[in-house]
Design an enzyme around this catalytic site. Sequence first.
Site, PDB file in Angstrom:
ATOM      1  N   ASP A   1      11.551   6.782  -6.827  1.00 18.25           N
ATOM      2  CA  ASP A   1      10.953   5.460  -6.715  1.00 18.25           C
ATOM      3  C   ASP A   1       9.710   5.395  -7.587  1.00 18.25           C
ATOM      4  O   ASP A   1       8.967   6.374  -7.690  1.00 18.25           O
ATOM      5  CB  ASP A   1      10.570   5.164  -5.264  1.00 18.25           C
ATOM      6  CG  ASP A   1      11.744   4.612  -4.472  1.00 18.25           C
ATOM      7  OD1 ASP A   1      12.614   3.996  -5.089  1.00 18.25           O
ATOM      8  OD2 ASP A   1      11.780   4.817  -3.248  1.00 18.25           O
TER       9      ASP A   1
ATOM     10  N   THR B   1      -3.595 -20.391  -0.944  1.00 21.57           N
ATOM     11  CA  THR B   1      -4.287 -20.606  -2.223  1.00 21.57           C
ATOM     12  C   THR B   1      -4.027 -19.486  -3.226  1.00 21.57           C
ATOM     13  O   THR B   1      -4.202 -19.680  -4.425  1.00 21.57           O
ATOM     14  CB  THR B   1      -5.800 -20.698  -1.987  1.00 21.57           C
ATOM     15  OG1 THR B   1      -6.274 -19.444  -1.447  1.00 21.57           O
ATOM     16  CG2 THR B   1      -6.135 -21.820  -1.007  1.00 21.57           C
ATOM     17  N   ARG B   2      -3.675 -18.290  -2.727  1.00 23.18           N
ATOM     18  CA  ARG B   2      -3.452 -17.092  -3.554  1.00 23.18           C
ATOM     19  C   ARG B   2      -4.686 -16.754  -4.394  1.00 23.18           C
ATOM     20  O   ARG B   2      -4.602 -16.306  -5.523  1.00 23.18           O
ATOM     21  CB  ARG B   2      -2.221 -17.262  -4.453  1.00 23.18           C
ATOM     22  CG  ARG B   2      -0.913 -17.400  -3.678  1.00 23.18           C
ATOM     23  CD  ARG B   2       0.247 -17.714  -4.592  1.00 23.18           C
ATOM     24  NE  ARG B   2       0.516 -16.631  -5.510  1.00 23.18           N
ATOM     25  CZ  ARG B   2       1.155 -16.791  -6.679  1.00 23.18           C
ATOM     26  NH1 ARG B   2       1.568 -17.994  -7.038  1.00 23.18           N
ATOM     27  NH2 ARG B   2       1.367 -15.757  -7.461  1.00 23.18           N
ATOM     28  N   MET B   3      -5.857 -17.002  -3.789  1.00 28.45           N
ATOM     29  CA  MET B   3      -7.135 -16.712  -4.434  1.00 28.45           C
ATOM     30  C   MET B   3      -8.103 -16.146  -3.400  1.00 28.45           C
ATOM     31  O   MET B   3      -7.935 -16.318  -2.199  1.00 28.45           O
ATOM     32  CB  MET B   3      -7.740 -17.979  -5.049  1.00 28.45           C
ATOM     33  CG  MET B   3      -6.988 -18.559  -6.228  1.00 28.45           C
ATOM     34  SD  MET B   3      -7.910 -19.894  -7.036  1.00 28.45           S
ATOM     35  CE  MET B   3      -8.085 -21.068  -5.704  1.00 28.45           C
ATOM     36  N   SER B   4      -9.134 -15.480  -3.890  1.00 29.55           N
ATOM     37  CA  SER B   4     -10.251 -15.035  -3.061  1.00 29.55           C
ATOM     38  C   SER B   4     -11.505 -15.107  -3.912  1.00 29.55           C
ATOM     39  O   SER B   4     -11.441 -15.350  -5.122  1.00 29.55           O
ATOM     40  CB  SER B   4     -10.012 -13.606  -2.560  1.00 29.55           C
ATOM     41  OG  SER B   4      -9.986 -12.691  -3.640  1.00 29.55           O
TER      42      SER B   4
ATOM     43  N   ASP C   1      12.774   5.698   2.396  1.00 28.61           N
ATOM     44  CA  ASP C   1      12.158   5.551   3.720  1.00 28.61           C
ATOM     45  C   ASP C   1      12.659   4.332   4.482  1.00 28.61           C
ATOM     46  O   ASP C   1      12.453   4.225   5.691  1.00 28.61           O
ATOM     47  CB  ASP C   1      10.631   5.482   3.605  1.00 28.61           C
ATOM     48  CG  ASP C   1      10.164   4.332   2.721  1.00 28.61           C
ATOM     49  OD1 ASP C   1      11.021   3.558   2.241  1.00 28.61           O
ATOM     50  OD2 ASP C   1       8.947   4.210   2.512  1.00 28.61           O
TER      51      ASP C   1
END
Length: 708
Positions: A329, A403-406, A544
């Site tokens: 992987d 919002t996919r922001m910080s 896993d």
Amino acid sequence: MSQANTSSKDMALHATTPARRLKMFDSELLLPAIADSFRKLSPRTQLRSPVMFVVYVGSIITTLLYVQALFGQGEASPGFILATTVWLWFTVLFANFAEAMAEGRSKAQAASLRSLKKSVTAKKLATPKHGTTWLPCDGPDLRKGNYILVEAGDVIPIDGEVIEGVASVDESAITGESAPVIRESGGDFSAVTGGTRVLSDWLVVKVSANPGETFLDRMISMVEGAKRQKTPNEIALTILLVALTIVFLVVTVTLLPFSLFSVAAAGSGAPITITVLIALLVCLIPTTIGGLLSAIGVAGMSRMMQANVIATSGRAVEAAGDVDVLLLDKTGTITLGNRQASAFIPAPGVSEQQLADVAQLASLADETPEGRSIVVLAKQKFNIRERDMASLDAVFVPFAATTRMSGVDLQGQGDVRALRKGAADSVKKYVEAMGQPYPAEVSRAVDDVSRRGSTPLVVADGGRVMGVVELKDIVKGGIKERFAELRRMGIKTVMITGDNKLTAAAIAAEAGVDDFLAEATPEDKLKLIRSYQSEGRLVAMTGDGTNDAPALAQADVAVAMNSGTQAAKEAGNMVDLDSNPTKLLEIVEIGKQMLMTRGSLTTFSISNDIAKYFAIIPAAFVGTYPQLKALDIMHLASPSSAIMSAVIFNALIIIALIPLALKGVQYRAIGATALLRRNLLVYGVGGIFLPFAGIKLIDMLLAAFNLV
């Protein structure tokens, strides 16, 4: 809580110490091994090793001959018969000791695991839901399909799957890892193991195994060397050794009538005695590898346990040594798994330092690996540090899926200054909603970063786009060199990832793998494994998740992570207690080391018989054929001294090689041809010349002390 932690740490220390810190000849193992050496003298036990059984029968016969000689019957020279008998019994005992030492190490590991099995009272639920009534139930009375509640401070009584709740679990008693892990319903981290302890919150668990069938029970049975089944390679080698033994047995048996006939025909000389014939047979058959073969196999599984890997059988360990394709992987194996900031790409009119300054401010409260890496990169490149956030009156804005922001809002300078970082399309909508332009150069930079296989993060100061932070999935240090070693050994490495082909190709090239499978699905993995196996290759992989189970079941060596699902662990033939995907490389090395050890000692065992021919054959037949004295190239003191020296060396070499059988031949990442050449030189040529020196030295000691 502290008491629970202390208890679990003590359990972890007790569990992992035998597997990792056992000395080669630990006093706690030495005395039981000596006692086991005598217990193994039963005929039923000796029959398991045909070669050593011949030595065992020969020892019994010479013992009877000695008793007969004491009464003045049969052969003369009772002293010689006694000395031969003693050293033949030592040969058998030394072989038993080698096996007992290897089994003792495994039994010590099993004992430490067995100490973790404690009967605890479970909270059995009538209805599989938190908050419903429960009744106390003894752990051994639980059965597969029952539902139990485990709360903070409780020991999980038996293996199961979490169906409700999320909790922190201390698994150090099983894995040796002190950091707790999160177990929750659904996903790949829902399996819990009996003997571990819940540290916080609660879990509703569905029991997945009956008492005696749990993971801990399987671990104990796996490391019990006495129950180890012979591998195909070991069986094939045993057949070869039996065939050689039968050939030498037939030759030796025919020598007695041949000797009697020769003496009668010549009218002089003395026929060979049965004691000498038995000594000759024992020295000619491959007793060295016959005595160490079982110990090598048990020690291989013991070394796997020391690496914190549980193998279901010696067959799995042996298969690891023959693997020629590794499926790995990407995330966590080839790469660190956490994306790291690698570059600041400023927008037009913005300096790189200005971009770094804003990106760091927006990331100070971001505890994700990505956020911390942005702070570190700004420090490293521009020495930006020691922010006075109190004077700026900072209000941190956490990441939100909507919002996919910080970022952070700075209110200490009059106007509120909103600093944001996030996905390119989200930041674009954010600034355009404020009526500000989104530079075309930034869009091109985002595309360039994506093509390189990295992740772009756009930074904005209010409505102004400052630029792009490139987040790179960092390839682990030294992994490229490891893959180069595997390539020299003839092993092909294949990276498996869910990334698109462009990203996968970039990372594969940087890591140095031979091939890759992008956008992989469970069906794709299974198809790839079957494709390689149809070409006659042996395939190894790790996994896993439940979606890895089909491929794990198909692979020749399937290493399941202990932190993974029950389905993955049941499908694999090995379980890595550390849940470290890179352990697969170490497993292959241990498997190859076991095969190298078996091959090297077999080569040594067969080649060291040559010196015994020159020692014992002239001594045995010089009375009948004086011309054979010419073969005594070592110029041994006397025929009886020559025979005794060969018998003593034959016994001592077994005890001398026990450390090598237990520790294994040193692993070297070289090709098969170079490895064969090296082993023939060290163990083949060395096996020819060492016995000459050893037998001559023993002969000199016997002559010096007038022992023969």
